[in-house]
Design an enzyme around this catalytic site. Structure first.
Site, PDB file in Angstrom:
ATOM      1  CD  GLU A  41      55.134 126.395 110.336  1.00  0.00           C
ATOM      2  OE1 GLU A  41      55.888 125.449 110.068  1.00  0.00           O
ATOM      3  OE2 GLU A  41      54.751 126.660 111.485  1.00  0.00           O
ATOM      4  CG  HIS A  48      69.647 133.955 105.714  1.00  0.00           C
ATOM      5  ND1 HIS A  48      70.885 134.276 105.209  1.00  0.00           N
ATOM      6  CD2 HIS A  48      69.638 132.609 105.894  1.00  0.00           C
ATOM      7  CE1 HIS A  48      71.599 133.156 105.090  1.00  0.00           C
ATOM      8  NE2 HIS A  48      70.866 132.137 105.492  1.00  0.00           N
TER       9      HIS A  48
END
Length: 143
Positions: free
Chosen positions: A64, A108
């Site tokens: 993360e 994306h």
């Protein structure tokens, strides 16, 4: 990528890590390219499970950290705040020492959401974990 040099980007990542979980876990941003950011984390008892192998939570924290930092860099985030909104990890190999490397690349790149492929590997390139992170970009509030 922003118009900053590789050295400037890595220095910015180091500065962002001060007094954060990244500093606590000794996460260091080590490489950046046109479509990726890479960080490394030492595997020491600080990030072990009780049985002496890398803790999955530390692995996810590394993933993360690199994915969110990559969003910040590649979205020119002076104008937006980046937040992780979903993360999924598969741990496929154990490691008990050395370093692990996390490389984040876009799956994306949307205006408000981004999806990252993050591969965690050992020094010889063996896959330790693969992670999918979705981030959200929100307009930064102006004063």
């Amino acid at each position: 990528m922003s118009k900053k040099s590789k050295t400037e980007i890595l220095a910015l990542c180091a500065k962002m890590s001060t007094n954060t979980l990244m500093e606590t876990l000794h996460i260091e941003f080590i490489d950046v390219g046109e479509d990726y950011l890479t960080a490394k984390m030492p595997v020491t008892p600080r990030v072990h499970q009780p049985d002496g192998v890398l803790h999955g939570g530390a692995t996810v924290a590394l993933a993360e950290s690199v994915g969110s930092a990559a969003s910040y860099i590649f979205l020119n985030a002076e104008n937006v705040m980046v937040r992780g909104i979903e993360i999924a990890a598969n741990h496929v190999k154990s490691v008990s020492e050395g370093d692990v490397f996390a490389k984040a690349t876009f799956l994306h790149k949307g205006r408000t959401t981004q999806v990252w492929d993050i591969r965690i590997t050992n020094p010889v390139g063996e896959l330790i974990s693969f992670v999918k992170l979705t981030t959200l970009s929100l307009p930064r509030k102006t004063k």
